[in-house]
Design a protein around this motif. Structure first.
Motif, short mmCIF file in Angstrom:
data_model
loop_
_atom_site.label_atom_id
_atom_site.label_comp_id
_atom_site.label_asym_id
_atom_site.label_seq_id
_atom_site.Cartn_x
_atom_site.Cartn_y
_atom_site.Cartn_z
N PHE A 1 0.87 -1.21 -0.03
CA PHE A 1 0.18 -0.07 -0.03
C PHE A 1 0.81 1.31 -0.17
O PHE A 1 2.02 1.03 0.38
CB PHE A 1 -0.90 0.04 1.18
N MET A 2 0.31 2.27 -0.24
CA MET A 2 1.05 3.58 -0.33
C MET A 2 0.92 3.99 1.06
O MET A 2 0.12 3.91 1.63
CB MET A 2 0.56 4.67 -1.15
N ALA A 3 1.89 4.55 1.59
CA ALA A 3 2.27 5.17 3.07
C ALA A 3 1.31 6.47 3.13
O ALA A 3 1.33 7.14 2.15
CB ALA A 3 3.68 5.28 3.46
N SER A 4 0.71 6.43 4.22
CA SER A 4 -0.11 7.99 4.46
C SER A 4 0.95 8.85 4.84
O SER A 4 1.89 8.53 5.57
CB SER A 4 -1.12 7.50 5.41
N THR A 5 0.80 10.22 4.56
CA THR A 5 1.79 11.13 5.03
C THR A 5 0.91 11.92 6.28
O THR A 5 -0.13 12.36 6.09
CB THR A 5 1.71 12.17 3.84
N ARG B 1 -3.64 23.12 16.94
CA ARG B 1 -2.94 22.62 16.01
C ARG B 1 -3.74 21.36 15.70
O ARG B 1 -4.31 20.67 16.50
CB ARG B 1 -1.85 21.92 16.78
N ILE B 2 -4.02 21.06 14.38
CA ILE B 2 -4.58 19.97 13.83
C ILE B 2 -3.75 19.15 13.11
O ILE B 2 -2.68 19.48 12.46
CB ILE B 2 -5.74 20.37 12.84
N GLU B 3 -3.95 17.74 13.11
CA GLU B 3 -3.34 16.67 12.55
C GLU B 3 -4.02 15.59 11.74
O GLU B 3 -4.91 15.48 12.22
CB GLU B 3 -2.21 16.14 13.43
N TRP B 4 -3.62 15.40 10.54
CA TRP B 4 -4.27 14.40 9.74
C TRP B 4 -3.46 13.46 8.74
O TRP B 4 -2.32 13.82 8.65
CB TRP B 4 -5.28 15.00 9.00
N ASP B 5 -3.96 12.40 8.47
CA ASP B 5 -3.03 11.43 7.44
C ASP B 5 -3.74 11.76 6.08
O ASP B 5 -5.01 11.91 6.21
CB ASP B 5 -3.28 10.10 8.03
N GLU B 6 -2.96 11.80 5.14
CA GLU B 6 -3.23 11.95 3.70
C GLU B 6 -2.62 10.73 3.02
O GLU B 6 -1.75 10.35 3.15
CB GLU B 6 -2.70 13.21 3.18
#
Length: 126
Positions: free
Chosen positions: A76-80, A121-126
């Motif tokens: 799979f492609m790694a999330s960033t 501060r917000i954080e998410w995976d793309e």
């Protein structure tokens, strides 16, 4: 290891050097995209107990020898991981504020005025 967000394997992105993981989220190093093996042109190395072990894959990132069944070694492609900052203001009847996303805390601080309640501060995976 935390459960990663699994993005479908993308051969062109992998060839361009984008990070690849297996179903468990373990990083995978693809060393060959054109192996002369019938149906399994990808060769990737995965760390197992301190060693890098080679595995063969289809061009769709499916693990060698596992047919149609999902396998923990499928690619799979790694999330960033991304982060940003948003200034929060109290509600106001006469002054509608637009929420602006900032790429750094410094940018959010520079844009803030004296009515700011918080900088989140917000954080998410793309």
């Amino acid at each position: 290891m935390t459960n990663p967000i699994l993005k479908p394997f993308d051969l062109e992105a992998a060839k361009a050097g984008k990070p690849v993981v297996d179903r468990r989220g373990q990083h995978v190093r693809i060393i060959c995209f054109d192996a002369k093996t019938q149906g399994y042109p990808l060769v990737a190395l995965i760390h197992i107990r301190g060693d890098e072990i080679p595995f063969s894959y289809t061009e769709h990132g499916r693990f060698y020898g596992k047919g149609d069944s999902p396998c923990e070694r499928d690619l799979f492609m790694a999330s960033t991981k991304r982060e940003g900052f948003v200034n929060l203001y109290p509600p106001s009847i006469n002054n509608h504020r637009q929420t602006v996303f900032h790429v750094s805390k410094n940018s959010a601080d520079r844009d803030a005025d004296s009515t700011r309640v918080a900088c989140i501060r917000i954080e998410w995976d793309e």
